[in-house]
Design an enzyme around this catalytic site. Structure first.
Site, PDB file in Angstrom:
ATOM      1  N   ASP A  12      51.299  -1.024  34.538  1.00 48.67           N
ATOM      2  CA  ASP A  12      51.691  -2.003  33.332  1.00 48.67           C
ATOM      3  C   ASP A  12      51.115  -2.123  32.203  1.00 48.67           C
ATOM      4  O   ASP A  12      49.905  -2.192  32.208  1.00 48.67           O
ATOM      5  CB  ASP A  12      51.829  -3.368  34.283  1.00 48.67           C
ATOM      6  N   HIS A  66      63.919  -1.641  34.390  1.00 47.77           N
ATOM      7  CA  HIS A  66      63.437  -2.366  33.592  1.00 47.77           C
ATOM      8  C   HIS A  66      63.178  -1.922  32.241  1.00 47.77           C
ATOM      9  O   HIS A  66      63.093  -2.963  31.199  1.00 47.77           O
ATOM     10  CB  HIS A  66      61.944  -3.045  34.380  1.00 47.77           C
TER      11      HIS A  66
END
Ligand code: HEM
Length: 301
Positions: free
Chosen positions: A142, A214
């Site tokens: 991330d 996403h």
């Protein structure tokens, strides 16, 4: 140039502590100013030495603390419908403590909570950590597309010449994962949920990138302008309950509205981010993190 609170950009912290406070009913402005000043002052000697500190305020609380009106500052409102909704839980004060010494962070959290006790109660406390090489608990890295170097300030801060320069609009959301079904997917399918490869975070090419991945939903352009954020999210929790405390900084609050609309089915295509099959937000607040100078002014009340 208006300097930001340095805690926004201090990287490399292994241990994170997020505290959200709710103002008590009937608190007077004088008492609020006094308590906030005392809490900020209590942590000042530690900031940048044993830990990094970030203070931010919800729109209602900020309006009572300062005449400064950053453009568009507002409370967070729910986005989306039914099972795929980002709920609102707007609180009054956010304190983010981070560094490599959880003991000092706990001491600081207790001290701040005590200083604020007459005017605000601690509504949420979440301890976060860095998981492996900065991965979310899904196993994906991330932060790959985060701006780097000076680009971080450009993305995260209100520009000089604007009201609140050197400050930042912040979004916090506590997400809770249900990863059993996600883990059961073959790696290639997991990569389609995120839109990047799992081992090394390489973006899928256009041919293999699903429109509900996403990355597809969060890489948003409005009138050709990329809606960039500087994200500082970290995982939290243990075996039974775990997720991501999402935290981001932006020079414009509208960027969050656009990205959340795209993730939660509120754009023309009505597509919902597939991430929401495996994770859901439990909370949502917008905050204003004033510049270092504005924060010092609050502390000298
Ligand atoms: C459970 C919640 C979430 C998880 C696990 C998650 C995870 C990830 C991962 C793994 C990436 C790809 C690597 C990277 O570039 O960092 C990513 C990208 C990104 N995420 Fe999230 N994210 C979550 C929620 C959100 C939310 C709520 C927002 C915005 C409101 C957001 C905004 C972004 C943006 C802007 C990117 C970069 C897209 C690009 O330009 O390629 N994410 N996220």
């Amino acid at each position: 140039m208006s300097l930001p609170q340095p805690g926004i950009f201090a990287e490399g912290s292994q241990s994170h502590f997020f505290l959200e406070f709710q103002l008590l009913d009937g608190v007077g402005d004088g008492a609020l100013h006094t308590a906030v000043a005392a809490a900020i002052t209590a942590l000042q000697p530690l900031d940048g030495r044993q830990l990094h500190v970030l203070w931010a305020f919800g729109s209602d609380c900020w309006a009572r603390l300062s005449p400064l009106r950053p453009a568009g500052l507002k409370a967070f409102t729910a986005v989306g419908e039914g099972a795929t909704q980002a709920p609102a839980s707007q609180r009054s004060i956010l304190l983010w403590l981070h560094g490599n010494d959880p003991s000092t962070q706990l001491d600081a959290a207790i001290a701040a909570t005590e200083q604020l006790a007459a005017v605000a109660s601690l509504a949420v406390e979440v301890k976060g950590f860095v998981y492996h090489d900065s991965r979310d608990l899904s196993g994906f890295i991330d932060g790959t597309e985060n701006p780097k170097g000076e680009g971080r300030q450009k993305v995260a801060l209100i520009a000089d010449g604007q009201v609140g320069a050197g400050g930042s609009f912040v979004l916090s959301q506590q997400w809770q994962h249900q990863l059993k079904a996600f883990r059961a997917l073959p790696q290639q399918e997991q990569e389609k949920v995120i839109g990047r490869s799992k081992p090394d975070s390489v973006e899928l090419d256009a041919e293999h990138m699903p429109s509900n991945a996403h990355v597809s939903r969060s890489d948003v352009k409005i009138d050709g302008r990329p809606q960039k954020l500087y994200r500082r999210s970290v995982p939290y929790g243990g075996v039974q309950q775990h997720g991501l405390y999402f935290l981001a900084f932006s020079g414009e609050i509208e960027r969050y509205d656009h990205i959340l609309a795209s993730m939660f089915g509120q754009t023309e295509d009505r597509i919902v981010d597939r991430l929401t099959e495996f994770s859901r937000p439990l909370s949502g607040s917008y905050w204003f993190a004033p510049s270092a100078a504005e924060l010092s002014e609050l502390a000298t009340h």
